[in-house]
Design a protein around this motif. Structure first.
Motif, PDB file in Angstrom:
ATOM      1  N   TRP B  67      67.600  29.163  12.285  1.00 53.62           N
ATOM      2  CA  TRP B  67      67.865  29.379  13.706  1.00 53.62           C
ATOM      3  C   TRP B  67      68.774  30.594  13.895  1.00 53.62           C
ATOM      4  O   TRP B  67      68.544  31.439  14.775  1.00 53.62           O
ATOM      5  N   ALA B  68      69.799  30.672  13.067  1.00 53.84           N
ATOM      6  CA  ALA B  68      70.701  31.819  13.171  1.00 53.84           C
ATOM      7  C   ALA B  68      69.941  33.119  12.910  1.00 53.84           C
ATOM      8  O   ALA B  68      70.111  34.120  13.625  1.00 53.84           O
ATOM      9  N   TYR B  69      69.071  33.065  11.939  1.00 54.72           N
ATOM     10  CA  TYR B  69      68.257  34.239  11.617  1.00 54.72           C
ATOM     11  C   TYR B  69      67.365  34.603  12.810  1.00 54.72           C
ATOM     12  O   TYR B  69      67.264  35.761  13.219  1.00 54.72           O
ATOM     13  N   LEU B  70      66.769  33.568  13.389  1.00 52.49           N
ATOM     14  CA  LEU B  70      65.894  33.774  14.539  1.00 52.49           C
ATOM     15  C   LEU B  70      66.667  34.368  15.701  1.00 52.49           C
ATOM     16  O   LEU B  70      66.228  35.328  16.347  1.00 52.49           O
ATOM     17  N   MET B  71      67.834  33.817  15.958  1.00 58.71           N
ATOM     18  CA  MET B  71      68.602  34.276  17.102  1.00 58.71           C
ATOM     19  C   MET B  71      69.074  35.702  16.919  1.00 58.71           C
ATOM     20  O   MET B  71      69.079  36.500  17.846  1.00 58.71           O
ATOM     21  N   SER B  72      69.464  36.019  15.671  1.00 59.12           N
ATOM     22  CA  SER B  72      70.011  37.352  15.466  1.00 59.12           C
ATOM     23  C   SER B  72      68.916  38.401  15.372  1.00 59.12           C
ATOM     24  O   SER B  72      69.179  39.575  15.602  1.00 59.12           O
ATOM     25  N   THR B  73      67.715  38.003  15.049  1.00 61.01           N
ATOM     26  CA  THR B  73      66.652  38.999  14.888  1.00 61.01           C
ATOM     27  C   THR B  73      65.747  39.064  16.094  1.00 61.01           C
ATOM     28  O   THR B  73      65.338  40.143  16.510  1.00 61.01           O
ATOM     29  N   GLY B  74      65.423  37.939  16.646  1.00 65.23           N
ATOM     30  CA  GLY B  74      64.532  37.953  17.798  1.00 65.23           C
ATOM     31  C   GLY B  74      63.435  36.929  17.639  1.00 65.23           C
ATOM     32  O   GLY B  74      63.116  36.493  16.526  1.00 65.23           O
ATOM     33  N   GLY B 145      64.643  32.856  24.347  1.00 68.28           N
ATOM     34  CA  GLY B 145      64.815  34.205  23.817  1.00 68.28           C
ATOM     35  C   GLY B 145      66.290  34.560  23.723  1.00 68.28           C
ATOM     36  O   GLY B 145      66.717  35.290  22.850  1.00 68.28           O
ATOM     37  N   ARG B 146      67.051  34.070  24.686  1.00 69.65           N
ATOM     38  CA  ARG B 146      68.486  34.352  24.662  1.00 69.65           C
ATOM     39  C   ARG B 146      69.232  33.026  24.758  1.00 69.65           C
ATOM     40  O   ARG B 146      69.710  32.618  25.815  1.00 69.65           O
ATOM     41  N   THR B 147      69.336  32.377  23.594  1.00 69.82           N
ATOM     42  CA  THR B 147      69.949  31.050  23.552  1.00 69.82           C
ATOM     43  C   THR B 147      71.356  31.072  24.115  1.00 69.82           C
ATOM     44  O   THR B 147      71.789  30.126  24.759  1.00 69.82           O
ATOM     45  N   TRP B 148      72.029  32.174  23.870  1.00 72.06           N
ATOM     46  CA  TRP B 148      73.438  32.234  24.269  1.00 72.06           C
ATOM     47  C   TRP B 148      73.613  32.268  25.791  1.00 72.06           C
ATOM     48  O   TRP B 148      74.723  32.228  26.281  1.00 72.06           O
ATOM     49  N   ARG B 149      72.517  32.322  26.511  1.00 74.58           N
ATOM     50  CA  ARG B 149      72.605  32.280  27.967  1.00 74.58           C
ATOM     51  C   ARG B 149      72.090  30.951  28.524  1.00 74.58           C
ATOM     52  O   ARG B 149      71.797  30.870  29.706  1.00 74.58           O
ATOM     53  N   PHE B 150      71.963  29.932  27.674  1.00 76.18           N
ATOM     54  CA  PHE B 150      71.320  28.700  28.135  1.00 76.18           C
ATOM     55  C   PHE B 150      72.082  28.070  29.299  1.00 76.18           C
ATOM     56  O   PHE B 150      71.506  27.390  30.124  1.00 76.18           O
ATOM     57  N   TYR B 151      73.380  28.327  29.371  1.00 74.02           N
ATOM     58  CA  TYR B 151      74.193  27.640  30.377  1.00 74.02           C
ATOM     59  C   TYR B 151      73.853  28.077  31.790  1.00 74.02           C
ATOM     60  O   TYR B 151      74.337  27.489  32.744  1.00 74.02           O
TER      61      TYR B 151
ATOM     62  N   TRP C 125      59.985  40.700  21.683  1.00 74.44           N
ATOM     63  CA  TRP C 125      60.085  39.851  20.493  1.00 74.44           C
ATOM     64  C   TRP C 125      61.264  40.255  19.633  1.00 74.44           C
ATOM     65  O   TRP C 125      61.844  39.438  18.953  1.00 74.44           O
ATOM     66  N   PHE C 126      61.579  41.528  19.657  1.00 71.72           N
ATOM     67  CA  PHE C 126      62.692  42.026  18.847  1.00 71.72           C
ATOM     68  C   PHE C 126      63.479  43.025  19.687  1.00 71.72           C
ATOM     69  O   PHE C 126      63.085  43.362  20.791  1.00 71.72           O
ATOM     70  N   ASP C 127      64.551  43.512  19.118  1.00 75.40           N
ATOM     71  CA  ASP C 127      65.200  44.691  19.691  1.00 75.40           C
ATOM     72  C   ASP C 127      64.434  45.897  19.184  1.00 75.40           C
ATOM     73  O   ASP C 127      64.381  46.137  17.981  1.00 75.40           O
ATOM     74  N   TYR C 128      63.843  46.624  20.081  1.00 73.91           N
ATOM     75  CA  TYR C 128      63.039  47.762  19.639  1.00 73.91           C
ATOM     76  C   TYR C 128      63.902  49.016  19.582  1.00 73.91           C
ATOM     77  O   TYR C 128      64.874  49.148  20.312  1.00 73.91           O
ATOM     78  N   GLU C 129      63.501  49.906  18.716  1.00 70.55           N
ATOM     79  CA  GLU C 129      64.326  51.065  18.427  1.00 70.55           C
ATOM     80  C   GLU C 129      63.696  52.343  18.978  1.00 70.55           C
ATOM     81  O   GLU C 129      62.481  52.515  18.919  1.00 70.55           O
ATOM     82  N   ARG C 146      66.474  44.256  26.046  1.00 74.52           N
ATOM     83  CA  ARG C 146      66.803  43.852  24.682  1.00 74.52           C
ATOM     84  C   ARG C 146      65.957  42.651  24.293  1.00 74.52           C
ATOM     85  O   ARG C 146      65.141  42.186  25.061  1.00 74.52           O
ATOM     86  N   ARG C 147      66.186  42.164  23.113  1.00 68.95           N
ATOM     87  CA  ARG C 147      65.325  41.109  22.605  1.00 68.95           C
ATOM     88  C   ARG C 147      65.474  39.839  23.440  1.00 68.95           C
ATOM     89  O   ARG C 147      66.526  39.573  24.010  1.00 68.95           O
ATOM     90  N   GLY C 148      64.395  39.082  23.460  1.00 72.78           N
ATOM     91  CA  GLY C 148      64.480  37.756  24.038  1.00 72.78           C
ATOM     92  C   GLY C 148      64.255  37.680  25.527  1.00 72.78           C
ATOM     93  O   GLY C 148      64.519  36.642  26.108  1.00 72.78           O
ATOM     94  N   ILE C 149      63.781  38.747  26.164  1.00 77.05           N
ATOM     95  CA  ILE C 149      63.549  38.632  27.592  1.00 77.05           C
ATOM     96  C   ILE C 149      62.146  39.096  27.952  1.00 77.05           C
ATOM     97  O   ILE C 149      61.499  39.822  27.210  1.00 77.05           O
TER      98      ILE C 149
END
Lengths: 736, 477, 236, 179, 182
Positions: B67-74, B145-151, C125-129, C146-149
């Motif tokens: 999960w950490a890998y997923l969150m940090s990478t995308g 996509g942005r777990t850290w914004r779930f709130y 899907w990712f942060d694109y460069e 950025r990624r995730g939106i």
């Protein structure tokens, strides 16, 4: 945005560009994540933070010369837009122009002058090298190899070569090779009496009969033709133009046709003659000589085209509509009898004129009455290679063309290059040719450059399309014209007297000044500086009124003869990629990512194979195959393509780079490597005569496509893979 | 207190018969049951420790690490792509929500209907609810996509002038799941308090401290019992509609969409039936594990329980089949082009193996096996059945979530889905997380509600009070 | 601003003019800072194109015919993507009658994308460069996602707003043709026309009332604001 | 027996203590997260320039009425005065060094917009909103300080207060600031 | 308070243990006969014996009231959220009206149930005064083994009488315990 407003308002802003651009780059924007925020050291008067400044310039992604307006914000080029007033493209652009900014800001560009091996040098050293070359080399040993753009450089180089007594520069490019401009010009001479590339006024046409011309993609002046195509279809209320395309492989242009006729390769000329004969029959007149020699039924059988369709086209052309035009292009010119084929096709226009139809062909009047330097033929290129091999070429200057990539391998240009004692490349990118160059003195990309292009085709008036830098150079590059002029100054003596320009801008201003005397331009000015400012502001000079007149067509005597083909199983169509064209901008990632219109493939090279042929050979989508011609071999992935003749395969150009940058390198294959020696009557390459064998490699290399891999055939109804195979087997078994 | 008196020989057969009908008639004294439960609970053997360490490690790596890998990478690490924007995460989410229905169903519904056989394993099932729901609750976070914004889904006053969109099914989800999680946790905790008090009285050391805190000073006074039993009644009644609402709302995530294959009016009951099916199946599997790995559990968890669960499973499987048939036959009959494509894709396309797996595991195998009483009474058979049905139900969710998305109204944009390693790792990680939490809980809290079992012992005895006869314990009002 | 309260931006796409050349795709990407994802990601179906050409083959060789249809966010009046967003990251702009996507509000549930019948939405899907100095061309008017939106076609809302701002400063209404999204501006055949439906003299209004006009998947009741003019074919 | 009231009291104390603790934690987080004054390359004194010398804001931030950002002063604008005024002070020397090298002064922006917010000075300034409305009395302080709580709600409340309800529809529409 | 004994003897709490509810019920009766009021008796048990069985006064639990109040609070919260926030900050989505009823029911239901559940739980804690925040309370650990412990508060002077009576009904032992009832 208001484009009209801007051009008026920004007159003064644009006037002072020369001196001011130097400070532009240190701007700032709100994109804190990407760009550092810094105040100006000296804020240019026209550049307000956060306000856009628009510069008019000209596109050099292909030689057509479309006008652009580039939006810049704080010294950065942000967006390429079409110049709405430019007579060629009238505000529109193609995908390549749009992605030009990625060429400008490409991280893989050459960042400064170098010698072979990659050691950086100063520009002084580079200019010294050029000066020595000009001074010490016997004039007949100096060869300039230039691309088709820009014209100002070609003209300057022409002056220099004249002053030196050296042979005139050779202009060439892969795109020109498949466009076969000289063939077209030669055929036009026979039909219209003018040796130039004609423009076909399809905007006004009710019926367009195109033989292989991919005029909506890359052909000659694609945006101008696309503009005209739109007008033809829906531009006239109540009257919709109809379009017939005859070619072995359905190009994007052909895909837009109302009728697409896959004539057997090599029979296109005969089809044209048959069509002419049928038209004459419909009109009830005796068919003129070249048309009389064919029997439509026989031709239809030989070409594997339904005779009834030809008859219907002929009847429609003669009876139903008023304005008809026939145009040759693409692969039909690429046979040994290409000139004759082109003549036969163009002769249709003559026939139609005899039948009382108005001419829809004109020749763009050259700007200032001066024809731009014509592109070299394949034959001339072969001669050049011979001279290089013979050691007659002592200094070779290469600009705007990437011969190691663009020339067929079989020419042996690479080996010949090793025999030239001094090769100087001016490429903006570290392309395939650069490693062979002793000096690499990178030019700017066109958005940083001055210059002009004399529009040669597509415009109905004289157009001198001007370039100006829209940003300061991103890297330590220098305009090639400036380098040459500096070297000329260094050489001094008679040469400097004959080529007396201090720099590039002075040379251009001198050329532009000729137009100040004209009173038919879109603007006039008494003072040269004001005229120059207006020239830059408008992005060039052109006449207010359309001056081109319809060309009168003759019906020449033509013996079409038979096209010759190499040995091999399948015909090969090498076509310019609709997006990447010849691949000179293959390192612009958004060009790679823009899907091909017909296949939706991105980022790679594919081989189009007819579904039946694929089934026979056991090929499926994405199967890797080896394509073997007598001259070379490449690997590519299969794309089962419903719009191609079963006896033909097609491969797009543009990929297969071994250099040029991270996004282009080692991607796909270069089908130019498959081409051979043949030339036609005009000396252009007979690239259409190549035949190949296809061998399955037993591996898959998945093509990136925008479409999905199921459900796009037929009416979109999904068929499971195995079921489809069953049906294909059924088809093949009934054939056997 | 009921002492164990030797039965006359002639009564043995009768008692055996009684045991079959009324479970746990062979009563044991409370002290002994206390001892047995505590012994099972305090049995932190070496094997258990190794198993927990292993499960914990695997969970940390496969779930939280991935999960950490997923969150940090995308989100691109997941296998989803256009047009299938939801994949294994949502599949697992729906699956675990389904599992979480077991505890409530077994405990609350059987409690409401006063089914006596439930008593020994209600807690084991309720624990499943809570832990499965915790696992399920992770997925909406993981799949963001942005777990850290779930709130931002939480309605709280803020400077942005923005509140959640209460018209979004995802917000309904958020509320329903939280209500259910809070409700089921409290519902687990309330009946646990007397047993924690028992554990407090009978343990020493850190356990004593822990249970002192957890038991909240429970003494078993009349007041406490009165409120507790009342509250348990309220909970049992209240949690049932909440349970139904939760899975209905989860099904609405799909059913309200303008998506053929999802937009179905039958999804609410279909999902609930499926949830109960998978939940009960999971109860069977977990009870088998509890019975075989923990001490003294053969007394509490008996073949009769498995037998009853088997019957339930069969009935629910039939109910599920009914909805399944409805869902497909009607859509197919309607004949809309895209719907037909979707059904063709299910039955013949790339996803067909999964679809047929679902049919086989949820219909064919349960029907074939569960008719047989002898099979039902074999715990290991029910364990396997539990696994098989859950595989089938996972497949069902997989088909619904990813299969329907694979086909849409624009054939140009059809696609299909392949789960990526990260997704599989996370999905696997929740299974180990569940097992880990369950394993830990089994050693930390009394897994058998002893007081309820004893209550069951007394349940059928009537007491004479003065001149009236009343049931002796509150439950049988 | 008079008249501004009643803007309803509409796009007309003449499929008979459209050649499928994909210039709009590139233009859109360059205007809106759309990331390029590379070969592998595209092969996996993760291209970021906001506008794409939906292409079909019809008929059998040699009668085979290609049909293309530019497809982007249709800016539905009753957009199915909007109500399902839990955090109002995509919602209806009452001012412009457009379906807008607020990137910084998006938490990435991707529900909107599932619910879009036009498959118009793309996900980061990712942060694109954009390796230096390629980031220089990024449009400062458009957020770099950025990624995730989620992201999607906005009808180049930044251009609409810019034109409105200029018009307001000059005290005049926005002129017809003054606002052009990047795709319409680039289109070599003028197949894409953009303008205000409420202006009865606007070019879009006149084109949209053509008999060839239709809205894609109109039967769903989404009320798209992209009007296609059907392509024609002369049968020989 | 009568212990219930004391229990309640204790419970109340517990709740209050928890609330206070929570408030402290949240407050500390907020303080930590809020903007703080960044160090600048040169010690520019707004008070001296604005209050004592009477310079207008637009003298240095000249772009505010026309462009998106107000702009930071160019070096030569500083130099224009400081060639005469206090040419010897250390700050001026540092300034001259920048001018000689043709470098921009790396001012650290104090009022920062996040990447996803599009704010343009021009429409605000042209509608006669004074700089102080948003930036506070910068001229009263020696060092420019960020304004606390300049957040979305702050923008919206101002938009609401200063416009008609019809206009507020446009001014509160998300795409007005988020593009 | 304690009749005639008040002020002369301090009342203490004693516990008597029983195995079965019947003797416990009889014990309660005996205690009542002796004069120890119901409120001075507390029974602790391991299972929820019915008050009738033990002969104790029947009282209704207040927990449902808590539940109702909680449900009401949840209901009002949901109404405030669902109708209040869009009214304050209207945002349009998907052509929906600002107040759509069907989704409202979802939110109302969930929050009402949440209020009910949480309040019932809190009700148990409040009503039973759990967790204890005061000093020691009477307890006998054998309760958790199923014993029924009858606690009663009686002055020492009565103790012998009580003991005798209780032993008659079967109490195993009677001993003083520390702590209070609540």
């Amino acid at each position: 945005m208001s484009r009209e407003g801007l051009t008026r308002r920004d007159v003064l802003k644009l006037a002072g560009v020369g001196g001011a651009v130097a400070a532009v780059l240190s701007g700032c924007g709100p994109m804190a994540k990407y760009v550092r925020r810094r105040p100006y050291v000296e804020q240019p008067e026209y550049a307000l933070p956060g306000k856009s400044v628009y510069f008019a310039t000209t596109c050099r992604e292909c030689p057509a010369g479309c006008g652009l307006v580039v939006r810049t914000v704080e010294g950065r080029a942000i967006k390429v837009e079409g110049n709405p007033n430019h007579p060629l493209n009238r505000g529109s652009t193609c995908a390549r122009a749009q992605a030009a900014l990625q060429g400008l800001y490409n991280p893989d560009r050459a960042r400064g002058p170098k010698v072979r091996g990659g050691k950086a040098i100063t520009w002084e050293e580079g200019i010294d090298a050029v000066a020595r070359a000009l001074q010490d080399t016997p004039p007949e040993g100096i060869v300039f190899l230039l691309g088709l753009a820009p014209d100002h450089l070609a003209e300057l180089v022409y002056e220099i070569t004249q002053a030196l007594g050296a042979p005139p520069p050779i202009r060439f490019g892969a795109l020109a090779m498949v466009e076969a401009r000289q063939t077209l010009a030669a055929a036009a001479e026979a039909v219209f009496g003018q040796k130039a590339v004609p423009t076909f006024d399809i905007a006004k046409a009710d019926l367009v009969i195109s033989f292989g011309a991919n005029f909506l993609e890359t052909w000659l002046s694609p945006v101008a033709y696309a503009k005209a195509y739109g007008a033809m279809r829906q531009g006239h209320p109540g009257r919709r133009g109809v379009f017939v395309q005859i070619e072995p492989r359905m190009s994007m242009t052909g895909a837009n046709a109302d009728l697409w006729l896959p004539a057997k390769p090599g029979t296109e000329g005969l089809v044209a003659l048959a069509l002419g004969r049928l038209m004459a029959e419909v009109a009830g007149v005796e068919a003129p000589e070249p048309f009389a020699q064919v029997d439509p039924a026989q031709v239809a059988q030989a070409a594997e085209v339904p005779l009834e369709k030809l008859e219907k086209v002929a009847r429609y052309a003669v009876q139903d509509v008023e304005r008809v035009v026939a145009l040759p292009g693409g692969v039909v010119l690429g046979y040994e009898n290409g000139v004759e084929v082109a003549q036969a096709i163009l002769a249709l226009n003559g026939l139609l004129e005899r039948l009382g139809k108005p001419s829809l062909v004109y020749f763009t009047p050259p700007a200032g009455g001066r024809e731009p330097l014509a592109p070299a033929t394949y034959k001339e290129l072969m001669d050049l290679v011979d001279r290089m091999n013979a050691g007659q070429v002592k200094a070779l200057f290469i600009h705007g063309v990437n011969p190691v990539y663009e020339f067929p391998k079989v020419l042996g240009f690479e080996e010949a290059l090793l025999k030239v004692p001094l090769v100087i490349s001016f490429a903006s990118f570290d392309d395939e040719t650069v490693p062979y160059a002793h000096y690499h003195l990178p030019d700017h990309t066109f958005l940083e450059s001055w210059g002009y292009q004399r529009v040669q085709v597509g415009a109905d008036r004289e157009v001198l399309s001007g370039f100006q830098p829209v940003v300061v150079p991103v890297f330590d590059t220098r305009a090639t014209a400036d380098v040459l002029l500096a070297a000329v100054q260094k050489v001094g003596g008679a040469l400097a007297e004959q080529v007396p320009y201090k720099n590039e801008v002075e040379f251009i201003q001198k050329q532009v000044a000729e137009f100040q005397k004209r009173n038919d331009g879109i603007y006039q000015a008494a003072h040269p500086k004001v005229f120059w400012a207006l020239f830059l502001q408008h992005g060039g000079w052109w006449t207010q009124e359309a001056t081109a007149t319809p060309a009168q067509a003759q019906v020449p005597t033509v013996q079409v003869g038979e096209a010759k083909f190499d040995r091999g199983e399948l015909h090969l169509v090498v076509f310019p990629h609709p997006i990447l064209a010849d691949g000179a901008s293959a390192n612009n990632p958004w060009l790679q990512e823009t899907p091909d219109p017909t296949t939706t493939v991105m980022w790679n090279t594919w081989v189009e194979v007819h579904p039946e042929t694929a089934a026979q050979m056991g090929l499926e989508n994405d199967d890797l195959v080896l394509i073997d011609s007598p001259y070379g071999a490449i690997f590519a992935s299969v794309y089962v393509y419903p719009g191609i003749r079963p006896d033909t395969i097609a491969i797009p150009m543009g990929q297969g780079h071994t250099a040029l940058g991270r996004w282009a390198k080692n991607r796909g294959a270069n089908p130019i490597d498959l081409l051979g020696f043949g030339v036609n009557g005009a000396g252009d390459a007979a690239f259409g005569q190549v035949r190949v064998t296809v061998r399955k490699m037993g591996r898959r290399q998945v093509l990136a496509r925008k479409e999905n891999t199921v459900g796009v055939y037929g009416d979109g109804r999904y068929q499971p893979v195995d079921k489809r195979k069953e049906e294909e087997e059924k088809v093949t078994s009934t054939q056997e | 207190m009921h002492s164990e008196t030797p039965l006359p020989a002639e009564l043995h057969g009768q008692v055996e018969e009684l045991r079959k009908e009324h479970l746990l008639i062979d009563v044991r004294p409370r002290e002994e049951m206390n001892r047995m439960v505590l012994e099972a609970m305090e049995d932190t053997s070496r094997e258990w420790k190794w198993a927990m360490a292993f499960l914990g490690l695997v969970t940390v790596v496969t779930l939280f690490g991935a999960w950490a890998y997923l969150m940090s990478t995308g989100m691109g690490l997941a296998g989803i792509r256009r047009p299938i924007f939801w994949g294994l995460f949502i599949v697992s989410f729906v699956f675990w929500i389904g599992i979480s229905h077991a505890g409530t169903f077994v405990s609350a519904i059987l409690r409401v209907f006063k089914a006596e056989f439930r008593r020994p394993f209600t807690r084991a099932a309720e624990l499943m609810t809570t832990f499965a729901l915790m696992g399920a609750g992770l997925y909406p976070l993981i799949h963001l996509g942005r777990t850290w914004r779930f709130y931002w889904m939480v309605p709280y006053p803020n400077q942005r002038w923005l509140w959640p969109n209460f018209r979004s099914p995802l917000v309904w989800d958020f509320f329903a799941i939280n209500t259910y999680l809070i409700g089921s946790t409290l519902y687990l905790y309330l009946p646990l308090i007397p047993d924690l008090a028992m554990a407090r009285d009978k343990s020493t050391g850190w356990r004593k401290k822990l249970y002192t805190i957890l038991s909240l000073g429970w003494r078993g006074t009349e007041e406490e019992w009165r409120h507790l039993t009342k509250a348990i009644q309220i909970f049992a009644w209240a949690i049932i509609p909440v349970m139904f609402s939760v899975h209905t709302i989860v099904s609405w995530d799909f059913a309200v969409a303008m998506k053929l294959g999802w937009h179905s009016t039958i999804f609410g009951p279909y999902f609930i039936t499926g949830a109960i099916l998978s939940g009960i199946a999971a109860v069977g599997s977990v009870l088998y594990l509890v019975r075989t790995t923990m001490k003294n559990m053969t007394y509490f968890i008996r073949p009769e329980h498995f037998d009853t669960l088997g019957k339930l499973l069969l009935i629910i499987s039939m109910g599920w089949t009914y909805f399944f048939f409805n869902e497909f036959i009607l859509e197919w009959y309607g004949g809309e082009h895209t719907v037909k494509e979707i059904i063709r894709f299910y039955t013949q396309g790339d996803i067909a193996p999964v679809w047929w797996l679902m049919v086989i595991c949820n219909i064919f195998i349960p029907w074939a096996v569960l008719w047989n009483r002898n099979w039902r009474r074999k715990p290991w058979v029910m364990f396997l059945m539990g696994l098989i049905v859950n595989v089938g139900m996972y497949a069902e969710r997989y088909v619904i979530v990813t299969g329907a998305l694979s086909r849409n109204r624009i054939p140009f944009d059809w696609g299909w889905y392949q789960p990526s390693l990260v997704e599989i790792s996370i999905a696997f990680g929740t299974f180990t997380l569940f097992l880990f939490m369950y394993g830990m809980a089994s050693r930390l809290i009394p897994l058998i509600p002893v007081w309820e079992v004893e209550e069951g012992h007394h349940a059928h005895s009537l007491r004479k009070v003065g001149k009236t006869v009343v049931p002796s314990v509150a439950d049988l009002e | 601003m008079a008249g501004e309260e009643h803007t309803k931006w509409v796009m007309v796409i003449d499929l008979d003019r459209c050649t499928g050349c994909n210039a709009c795709v590139t233009a859109c990407a360059m205007e809106n800072n759309v990331a390029f994802a590379g070969e592998e990601e595209n092969a996996y179906g993760r291209g970021m194109h906001w506008i794409r050409l939906v292409r079909y083959w019809e008929g059998e060789y040699p009668e085979v015919q290609m049909r293309t249809m530019p497809m982007m966010c249709q800016q539905c009046s009753n957009a199915p993507c909007e109500p399902v967003c839990p955090v109002f990251a995509t919602l209806h702009s009452e001012a412009e009658e457009l379906n807008i996507q607020v990137y910084n509000r998006c938490i990435g549930t991707r529900y909107c994308a599932n619910n879009c019948p036009y498959i118009a939405r793309t996900f980061n899907w990712f942060d694109y460069e954009w390796p230096e100095p390629m980031n220089y061309y990024l449009n400062p008017d458009v957020t770099v996602r950025r990624r995730g939106i989620m992201e999607k076609c906005t009808f180049c809302i930044q251009r609409i707003r810019r034109a409105q701002e200029e018009a307001r400063l000059e005290g005049r209404p926005v002129r017809d043709g003054e606002v052009q999204p990047a795709c319409a501006q680039a289109c070599p055949t003028d197949a894409i026309v953009f303008g205000n439906w409420q202006d009865p003299h606007s070019k879009v209004r006149q084109l949209a009332e053509s008999q060839r006009g239709f809205k894609f998947l109109e039967e769903l009741g989404t009320e798209p604001k992209v009007i296609y003019l059907s392509s024609q074919r002369h049968e020989f | 027996m009568s212990t219930a009231p004391s229990q309640l009291r204790k419970a109340v104390v517990n709740v209050v203590a928890f609330a206070v603790l929570g408030a402290l934690v949240l407050g500390a987080t907020w303080l930590y997260a809020s903007q703080r004054v960044p160090p600048q390359p040169l010690e520019f004194n707004h008070y001296v320039h604005v209050q004592q010398l009477g310079l207008s804001c637009l003298y240095c931030h000249s772009n505010a009425p026309r462009g998106q950002s107000a702009g930071l002063p160019q070096v030569n604008r500083c130099i224009a005065c400081h060639n005469q005024l206090e040419p010897k002070s250390p700050a001026t020397r540092a300034l001259q060094k920048y001018a000689e090298n043709g470098e921009a002064i790396p001012w650290v922006p104090v009022a920062i917009q996040p990447d996803f917010v599009y704010f343009s000075h021009a429409p605000h300034v042209q509608r006669g909103i004074s700089c102080q409305t948003c930036h506070g009395e910068v001229g009263q302080s020696t060092v420019a300080q960020p304004i606390k709580n300049q957040n979305m709600g702050w923008c919206l409340s101002c938009h609401k207060n200063m416009s008609t309800p019809e206009r507020f529809v446009q001014l509160s529409s998300c795409e007005a600031c988020h593009k | 308070m304690y009749g005639g004994y008040q002020g002369r003897y301090e009342p203490k709490i004693y516990v008597a243990l029983f195995d079965d509810p019947e003797p416990a019920a009889r014990a309660v009766e005996v205690l009542r006969e002796i004069g120890i009021e119901d409120r001075l008796i507390q029974i602790q048990s391991g299972v929820p014996w019915k008050p009738e069985v033990l002969g104790r006064p029947i009282k209704a639990s207040a927990v449902p009231k808590y539940g109702m109040v909680g449900a009401g609070v949840g209901f009002l919260t949901s109404i405030a959220l669902y109708f209040g926030t869009p009214a304050l900050y209207p945002l349009r989505v998907g052509g929906f009206p600002l107040f759509t009823m069907p989704p409202a029911f979802v939110l109302i239901f969930e929050l009402t149930m949440l209020g009910l559940i949480v309040a019932s739980f809190l009700g148990v804690l409040f009503e039973s005064l759990l967790p204890p925040v005061v000093g020691k309370r009477v307890y006998h650990p054998e309760v958790s083994d199923g014993a029924i412990a009858v606690f009663f508060q009686a002055p020492a002077i009565l103790l012998d009488r009580v003991k005798e009576a209780l032993q008659q009904v079967g109490a195993s032992e009677i001993e003083p315990v520390e702590g209070s009832f609540v």
